[in-house]
Design a protein around this motif. Structure first.
Motif, short mmCIF file in Angstrom:
data_model
loop_
_atom_site.label_atom_id
_atom_site.label_comp_id
_atom_site.label_asym_id
_atom_site.label_seq_id
_atom_site.Cartn_x
_atom_site.Cartn_y
_atom_site.Cartn_z
N ILE A 42 0.86 -1.17 0.00
CA ILE A 42 0.00 0.00 0.00
C ILE A 42 0.90 1.23 0.00
O ILE A 42 1.84 1.32 0.79
CB ILE A 42 -0.97 -0.03 1.20
CG1 ILE A 42 -1.94 1.14 1.15
CG2 ILE A 42 -0.22 -0.08 2.53
CD1 ILE A 42 -3.13 0.97 2.10
N GLY A 69 -2.50 5.42 -0.36
CA GLY A 69 -3.49 4.42 0.00
C GLY A 69 -3.84 3.45 -1.10
O GLY A 69 -4.73 2.61 -0.93
N THR A 100 -3.41 0.18 -3.32
CA THR A 100 -2.90 -1.15 -2.97
C THR A 100 -2.47 -1.91 -4.22
O THR A 100 -2.97 -1.68 -5.32
CB THR A 100 -3.96 -1.96 -2.22
OG1 THR A 100 -5.18 -1.97 -2.97
CG2 THR A 100 -4.23 -1.36 -0.84
N THR A 107 -6.21 -8.85 1.18
CA THR A 107 -6.48 -7.42 1.18
C THR A 107 -5.52 -6.72 2.12
O THR A 107 -5.42 -7.07 3.30
CB THR A 107 -7.92 -7.12 1.62
OG1 THR A 107 -8.83 -7.80 0.75
CG2 THR A 107 -8.20 -5.62 1.55
N SER A 112 -4.46 -3.22 3.98
CA SER A 112 -5.07 -1.96 4.41
C SER A 112 -4.21 -1.36 5.52
O SER A 112 -3.26 -1.97 5.99
CB SER A 112 -6.50 -2.20 4.91
OG SER A 112 -6.50 -3.06 6.04
N ARG A 113 -4.56 -0.14 5.90
CA ARG A 113 -3.79 0.50 6.95
C ARG A 113 -4.71 1.35 7.83
O ARG A 113 -5.77 1.81 7.38
CB ARG A 113 -2.68 1.38 6.37
CG ARG A 113 -3.21 2.56 5.57
CD ARG A 113 -2.11 3.37 4.96
NE ARG A 113 -2.66 4.51 4.21
CZ ARG A 113 -1.94 5.42 3.59
NH1 ARG A 113 -0.63 5.35 3.64
NH2 ARG A 113 -2.52 6.41 2.95
#
Length: 122
Positions: free
Chosen positions: A50, A54, A56, A67, A69-70
């Motif tokens: 990522i 943002g 990915t 998946t 994410s952060r």
């Protein structure tokens, strides 16, 4: 700078795990973060990443199942892994890339976590 990965474990094929990587000592939101894995006897490979905006990116082998994410407030990046397969078995590492742009090359990353073992049985 410390990257602390956790969340690995043993699951049956088709199961799920969520890996977490907490970053300390850096301005997390400016970094790109990547997940890599290394299976016994194999080279380290890019799994997901990522970037600072943002967006990915995924390896073809995990696209649609994993998946990334952060949570900037928690300085944490996640890797949700669904529909796990035995070939996903590996030590998973998180890494931070200081320019903020995701790379699939491990050599481009500046900081690494200690790795967490994921084992998927058939």
């Amino acid at each position: 700078v410390q990257l602390q990965a956790s969340g690995g474990g043993s699951v049956q094929a088709g199961g799920s795990l969520r890996l977490s990587c907490v970053v300390s000592g850096r301005t997390f939101r400016k970094d790109a973060m990547g997940w890599f894995r290394q299976a016994p006897g194999k080279e380290r490979e890019f799994v997901a990443g990522i970037n600072r905006l943002g967006y990915t990116y995924y390896a073809d082998s995990v696209k649609g199942r994993f998946t990334c994410s952060r949570d900037i407030a928690k300085n944490t990046v996640y890797l949700q892994m669904n529909s796990l397969k035995p070939e996903d078995t590996a030590v998973y590492y998180c890494a931070a890339e200081a320019t903020g742009w995701t790379s699939r090359r491990g050599d481009d990353y500046d900081y690494w976590g200690q790795g967490t073992q994921v084992t998927v049985s058939s």
